[in-house]
Design an enzyme around this catalytic site. Structure first.
Site, short mmCIF file in Angstrom:
data_model
loop_
_atom_site.label_atom_id
_atom_site.label_comp_id
_atom_site.label_asym_id
_atom_site.label_seq_id
_atom_site.Cartn_x
_atom_site.Cartn_y
_atom_site.Cartn_z
N ALA A 63 36.38 38.33 44.93
CA ALA A 63 36.61 37.26 45.89
C ALA A 63 35.55 36.18 45.66
O ALA A 63 34.48 36.43 45.11
CB ALA A 63 36.53 37.79 47.31
N GLY A 108 37.87 42.30 44.58
CA GLY A 108 39.26 41.91 44.76
C GLY A 108 40.07 41.95 43.49
O GLY A 108 41.29 42.16 43.52
N GLU A 111 41.07 45.49 43.11
CA GLU A 111 42.07 45.76 44.15
C GLU A 111 43.42 45.13 43.80
O GLU A 111 44.47 45.71 44.07
CB GLU A 111 41.55 45.26 45.50
N GLU A 131 31.28 46.01 46.81
CA GLU A 131 31.06 45.36 48.11
C GLU A 131 29.89 45.94 48.90
O GLU A 131 29.21 45.22 49.62
CB GLU A 131 32.35 45.44 48.95
#
Length: 257
Positions: A63, A108, A111, A131
């Site tokens: 992200a 992300g 993911e 994270e």
């Protein structure tokens, strides 16, 4: 445009196109990805999808941290939910989705790759859910999908330690299906997509749906669903034609009917 969509016959190629930012995800990119998924979903002729990143360094490096830094708790929750909704929509596409992971797949990006049915990696690919090293936790499905793919213990190790793993290790633990040189990765993804596209499309789509729903059901429920859908396929022209062609030692061109 942060997302590009291209077609090769019945195969869609979705590319995250922010190479200067290592294809990092921000709200606008997620919005464009959502629109691309809707376009693919609306195309009845589509038989497979490939997702990749622009450039040679990153699939998606995570992200956009700069965009996240000033978020309130409520804004972060909404960003997590909206992104999860888009990734879930990608996972639930009726056709198979292949991730061509061409470099960093962090946070992300990992993911996003896990939202695809099949993951192919380049030799320079690196995977991580880092994270917790930022005081956060995975927020785009990582706490749920990783354990389902590689098992709880290995997922816990990756999440709790922010451990980075290279492509060969990702292959060893079952996070990816295969590893290829970077220069041949996309060709290999197309070869797999073409192999999928050559099968009976309704059968492939039903099989995907049953497999995904089975993972969320008991074995008994999954077997009942399998039997039901297996029977329903006998209503299709493709099943009748495919069975007849096999018996007659002929090749059948599937129509999706």
């Amino acid at each position: 445009m942060n997302i590009s969509l291209a077609w090769r016959d019945a195969i869609a190629l979705i590319t995250v196109n922010r190479p200067e930012q290592l294809n990092a995800l921000n709200a606008e990119t997620i919005k464009e990805l959502d629109a691309a998924i809707d376009t693919v979903s609306a195309n009845a002729d589509c038989r497979a999808v490939i997702v990749t990143g622009a450039g040679e360094k990153a699939f998606v490096a995570g992200a956009d941290i700069k965009a996240m830094e000033g978020m309130t708790a409520e804004e972060a929750r909404d960003f997590s939910k909206s992104t999860n909704d888009v990734f879930h929509k990608l996972q639930r596409l009726r056709v198979p989705v292949i991730a061509a992971v061409n470099g960093f797949a962090l946070g992300g990006g990992c993911e996003l790759a896990m939202s695809c049915d099949i993951r192919l990696a380049s030799e320079n690919a690196v995977f991580a859910l880092p994270e917790t090293s930022l005081g956060l936790m995975p927020g785009f499905g990582g706490t749920q999908r990783l354990a389902r793919i590689v098992g709880y213990a290995k997922a816990a190790e990756m999440v709790f330690t922010s451990q980075k793993i290279r492509a060969d290790k990702a292959l060893e633990i079952g996070l990816v299906n295969a590893v290829y040189p970077l220069e041949s990765l996309l060709d290999q993804a197309y070869q797999m997509a073409e192999a999928i596209a050559a099968q009976a499309p309704i059968a492939v789509q039903r099989a995907k749906r049953v497999m995904q729903q089975g993972l969320e059901s008991s074995l008994e429920e999954g077997l009942l669903l399998e039997a039901t859908e297996f029977g329903q396929l006998f209503h299709t022209k493709d099943a009748r034609g495919g069975l007849r062609a096999f018996i007659q030692k002929e090749k059948y061109q599937y129509e999706g009917k």
